[in-house]
Design an enzyme around this catalytic site. Sequence first.
Site, short mmCIF file in Angstrom:
data_model
loop_
_atom_site.label_atom_id
_atom_site.label_comp_id
_atom_site.label_asym_id
_atom_site.label_seq_id
_atom_site.Cartn_x
_atom_site.Cartn_y
_atom_site.Cartn_z
N ASP A 56 0.86 -1.35 0.03
CA ASP A 56 -0.01 -0.01 -0.03
C ASP A 56 0.88 1.44 -0.02
O ASP A 56 0.36 2.18 0.32
CB ASP A 56 -0.88 0.10 1.12
CG ASP A 56 -1.99 -1.08 0.93
OD1 ASP A 56 -2.16 -1.61 -0.08
OD2 ASP A 56 -2.97 -1.23 2.03
N LYS A 166 -5.21 -5.93 -4.06
CA LYS A 166 -5.75 -6.63 -3.03
C LYS A 166 -7.00 -5.93 -2.79
O LYS A 166 -7.29 -4.67 -3.40
CB LYS A 166 -4.89 -6.66 -1.82
CG LYS A 166 -4.68 -5.41 -1.19
CD LYS A 166 -3.89 -5.54 0.38
CE LYS A 166 -3.35 -4.15 0.87
NZ LYS A 166 -4.63 -3.51 1.55
N CYS A 199 -3.10 -3.04 7.10
CA CYS A 199 -3.01 -4.04 6.11
C CYS A 199 -1.66 -4.72 6.14
O CYS A 199 -1.74 -5.87 5.65
CB CYS A 199 -2.94 -3.03 4.71
SG CYS A 199 -4.69 -2.23 4.55
#
Length: 264
Positions: A56, A166, A199
């Site tokens: 991310d 994702k 995450c």
Amino acid sequence: MDQSLRTLGIAPNAWRVNQAIADITRPQKTPQPVILSTETKTLRLDLAKTAIIVIDMQNDFCHPDGWLAHIGVDVTPARKPIEPLNILLPQLRAVGVPVIWLNWGNRPDLMNIHSNVLHVYNPTGDGVGLGDRLPKNGAKVLMAGSWAAAVVDELQPLPEDICVDKYRMSGFWDTALDSILRNLGITTILFTGVNADQCVMTTLCDANFLGYDCILLQDCTATTSPDYCWLATLYNVKQCFGFVSDSQAIFTALNHPEATGEDK
């Protein structure tokens, strides 16, 4: 006979085949053992079976014009991994460690996103949530292919790197990540990116549950959450799910191959 066989699949999980023969022995890569220091133990690991996952490090989470900044989050902490990653990734690529970019990138129709996920990012229903356009630039929040879901400019994936979208905090849920890692013969994963307590942590936990060896590189990981979330993440990784190290320990391992081996 071997010269007439053709490779079918991804090494080291590939077969060698022709019209009459299928060689399914799957020859392994040459081992690259190194010694890595962590906060709890010294590890002997095989770089030939290791991958690094960057989670991310994308505009919506790390850029001042992204989604987190739009909802009032200070994204300065999320940018801290950029510099150490830019130093670390070339060195890992040079020894053949796969670099996997794991970014939140939803389908345009959000067909696999449930209401409980939408609620996290738009609890009132009238805000800017998943798939909505950012007022500043019109990019769709966490949408695959959009500026919002792209890796920040300061970190550039290379053609040989692997990119996986994702759709939840965990990168293993409803994605191809596990299949890719197993095809590559990966058993050890280096975890980096943001947010450490969300995450990164959920992906690391799922990796642990699936049997992977997990190492969190703390200087290549960050969070915009309060400090106690960061401290709890480090504690839980060391206590339950793997090991905590840093990029300097990786450099030491790479630069001292003579420190490897069972007889050292």
